[in-house]
Design an enzyme around this catalytic site. Structure first.
Site, PDB file in Angstrom:
ATOM      1  CB  THR A  78     -68.567  20.775 -57.436  1.00 47.24           C
ATOM      2  OG1 THR A  78     -67.790  21.954 -57.649  1.00 47.24           O
ATOM      3  CG2 THR A  78     -69.004  20.681 -56.000  1.00 47.24           C
ATOM      4  CB  THR A  79     -71.265  17.572 -60.552  1.00 50.07           C
ATOM      5  OG1 THR A  79     -71.602  18.957 -60.583  1.00 50.07           O
ATOM      6  CG2 THR A  79     -72.511  16.727 -60.633  1.00 50.07           C
ATOM      7  CG  HIS A 143     -69.120  26.337 -54.270  1.00 49.85           C
ATOM      8  ND1 HIS A 143     -68.321  25.400 -54.885  1.00 49.85           N
ATOM      9  CD2 HIS A 143     -70.358  26.166 -54.797  1.00 49.85           C
ATOM     10  CE1 HIS A 143     -69.056  24.696 -55.739  1.00 49.85           C
ATOM     11  NE2 HIS A 143     -70.287  25.135 -55.699  1.00 49.85           N
ATOM     12  CB  SER A 173     -67.118  25.287 -67.090  1.00 53.86           C
ATOM     13  OG  SER A 173     -68.101  24.463 -66.548  1.00 53.86           O
ATOM     14  CE1 TYR A 234     -63.922  18.274 -64.521  1.00 51.96           C
ATOM     15  CE2 TYR A 234     -62.327  18.362 -66.326  1.00 51.96           C
ATOM     16  CZ  TYR A 234     -63.609  18.130 -65.874  1.00 51.96           C
ATOM     17  OH  TYR A 234     -64.585  17.750 -66.769  1.00 51.96           O
ATOM     18  NE  ARG A 300     -69.783  23.680 -70.963  1.00 51.43           N
ATOM     19  CZ  ARG A 300     -68.867  23.838 -71.909  1.00 51.43           C
ATOM     20  NH1 ARG A 300     -69.217  24.052 -73.154  1.00 51.43           N
ATOM     21  NH2 ARG A 300     -67.564  23.791 -71.610  1.00 51.43           N
ATOM     22  N   GLY A 302     -67.606  18.136 -70.097  1.00 48.58           N
ATOM     23  CA  GLY A 302     -66.724  17.340 -69.246  1.00 48.58           C
ATOM     24  C   GLY A 302     -65.375  17.044 -69.880  1.00 48.58           C
TER      25      GLY A 302
HETATM   26  P1  A3P Z   1     -67.874  21.726 -68.613  1.00 47.82           P
HETATM   27  O1  A3P Z   1     -68.808  22.885 -68.512  1.00 47.82           O
HETATM   28  O2  A3P Z   1     -66.495  22.130 -69.068  1.00 47.82           O
HETATM   29  O3  A3P Z   1     -68.411  20.600 -69.396  1.00 47.82           O
HETATM   30  P2  A3P Z   1     -69.162  21.740 -61.227  1.00 47.82           P
HETATM   31  O4  A3P Z   1     -69.662  20.385 -60.928  1.00 47.82           O
HETATM   32  O5  A3P Z   1     -68.085  22.197 -60.273  1.00 47.82           O
HETATM   33  O6  A3P Z   1     -70.245  22.718 -61.414  1.00 47.82           O
HETATM   34  O7  A3P Z   1     -68.373  21.620 -62.612  1.00 47.82           O
HETATM   35  C1  A3P Z   1     -69.081  21.377 -63.790  1.00 47.82           C
HETATM   36  C2  A3P Z   1     -68.107  20.924 -64.838  1.00 47.82           C
HETATM   37  O8  A3P Z   1     -67.733  19.567 -64.576  1.00 47.82           O
HETATM   38  C3  A3P Z   1     -68.745  20.942 -66.210  1.00 47.82           C
HETATM   39  O9  A3P Z   1     -67.665  21.175 -67.115  1.00 47.82           O
HETATM   40  C4  A3P Z   1     -69.296  19.537 -66.289  1.00 47.82           C
HETATM   41  O10 A3P Z   1     -69.588  19.099 -67.597  1.00 47.82           O
HETATM   42  C5  A3P Z   1     -68.147  18.749 -65.678  1.00 47.82           C
HETATM   43  N1  A3P Z   1     -68.559  17.441 -65.166  1.00 47.82           N
HETATM   44  C6  A3P Z   1     -69.719  17.088 -64.556  1.00 47.82           C
HETATM   45  N2  A3P Z   1     -69.716  15.800 -64.244  1.00 47.82           N
HETATM   46  C7  A3P Z   1     -68.542  15.291 -64.672  1.00 47.82           C
HETATM   47  C8  A3P Z   1     -67.962  13.978 -64.661  1.00 47.82           C
HETATM   48  N3  A3P Z   1     -68.600  12.946 -64.131  1.00 47.82           N
HETATM   49  N4  A3P Z   1     -66.726  13.845 -65.171  1.00 47.82           N
HETATM   50  C9  A3P Z   1     -66.068  14.879 -65.722  1.00 47.82           C
HETATM   51  N5  A3P Z   1     -66.565  16.134 -65.770  1.00 47.82           N
HETATM   52  C10 A3P Z   1     -67.788  16.345 -65.254  1.00 47.82           C
END
Ligand code: A3P
Length: 346
Positions: A78-79, A143, A173, A234, A300, A302
């Protein structure tokens, strides 16, 4: 995009919302999960503290045909998608340099693309958000599963970008994210506890889960309305970012021009929104965009395949099985994820 005017909710609106919430709180199935209370509302596990917001959103949101809505399960990217959508849509009015060095320096992506249920409808008891004159296209996130979206979204021509992630990495995650909360700092992580939470995940207990129903509802809608929903993985974004960004820009009706292609704008956006680049911003090291979560916990590792570091073979198998049931029956399979037995992702 994140700011909006508000007006005071009327007494009738407040009373109706309060009455509905009270009734649901007493009658709906309830569970505790990572120390948080959840109610099973319309078939999905809704954090109790936002149930009222969800009802207000369902009752009062009025979609516009030009709206763009990012939909996802938590921890599926999402982020990342928020940063990409924001940058792709604003690249003509704000230079990439400004987005990178000023906007992303001071705002976490969750402040730039706000969530209906966590942000926009959170103070409904006092104020009714007025979103009518946000610049077009309005950009929101949710969500909430497709079938529980307000009718005004379902019957509009608004566009939805859905991102999903393989269940093994989504689980891992989710696991780390929940253990990062201050309120859970005394939870002692163990293999037994992880097994218990894998089982819960597989029976559907996760934020906005079940996992498979969430994915399936958006997938089915995508099959029926491919022009309205862009379905992303993803893992695909990681493996072929350029092709995916072009797809995103086309879908958002702001394709990259030949000039932009020649100036490597696509590559630049990938870099600006990369995990490493966003993680290093001060606001993402120290800030807090949404209640109870520090921004740093949205970044975390990614990576794809990090589940290998945490899951036992039997946990991985159980989670992979989630793709065998109704998802397989409906014809859904991940393009970029291979089950563990067949040797990894690429
Ligand atoms: P991990 O915990 O596997 O590292 P959301 O944004 O839906 O909460 O998802 C969070 C997950 O997306 C985390 O995965 C986070 O590290 C990863 N994430 C956040 N920003 C990212 C980016 N710019 N590119 C790739 N993954 C990213």
């Amino acid at each position: 995009m994140s700011s909006s005017k508000t007006r005071k909710s009327t007494d009738v609106e407040q009373l109706e919302l309060e009455a509905k919430f009270k009734e649901l709180e007493l009658t709906l199935p309830k569970q505790l999960w990572f120390g948080f209370s959840f109610h099973n509302y319309q078939g999905f596990w809704c954090p109790t503290f936002i149930l009222k917001n969800v009802i207000a959103f369902q009752t009062h949101f009025e979609a516009q045909d030009t709206d763009i809505i990012l939909a996802s399960l938590p921890k599926t990217g999402t982020t990342w998608l928020k940063s990409l959508l924001y940058t792709i849509l604003n690249r003509k009015s704000t230079s990439l340099h400004t987005i990178s060095q000023q906007v992303f320096q001071t705002k976490n992506p969750h402040e730039l693309v706000t969530s209906f249920e966590f942000n926009i409808y959170k103070n409904f008891n006092e104020t009714q958000p007025d979103l009518s004159d946000l610049p077009s296209p309005r950009l929101f996130s949710t969500h909430i599963p497709f079938l529980s979206l307000p009718d005004s979204i379902k019957s509009s021509k608004s566009r939805i970008v859905y991102v999903c992630r393989n269940p093994l990495d989504t689980f891992v995650s989710t696991w780390h994210f929940n253990l990062s909360f201050d309120t859970n700092k005394d939870m002692k992580s163990s293999t037994e506890m992880m097994e218990e939470y894998v089982d819960k995940f597989c029976t559907g207990l996760l934020r906005f889960g079940p996992y498979d129903s969430h994915l399936l509802e958006y997938w089915k809608e995508y099959l029926q309305n491919p022009d309205r929903i862009l379905f992303l993985e993803y893992e695909g974004l990681k493996k072929e970012p350029k092709a995916h960004l072009r797809k995103l820009a086309d879908f958002l009706s702001c394709p990259f021009s030949e000039e932009e292609e020649n100036e490597n704008v696509v590559e630049e956006i990938i870099k600006i929104c990369s995990f490493q680049s966003l993680k290093e911003k001060d606001v993402n090291k120290n800030g807090k965009a949404v209640p109870i979560v520090e921004n740093k916990h949205f970044f975390r590792k990614g990576e794809v395949g990090d589940w290998n570091n945490d899951l036992t073979a039997s946990m991985a198998k159980k989670l992979d099985q989630l793709l065998q049931g109704k998802l397989k029956e409906a014809g859904f399979s991940f393009t970029y994820y291979q089950p563990p037995e067949f040797g990894g992702y690429y």
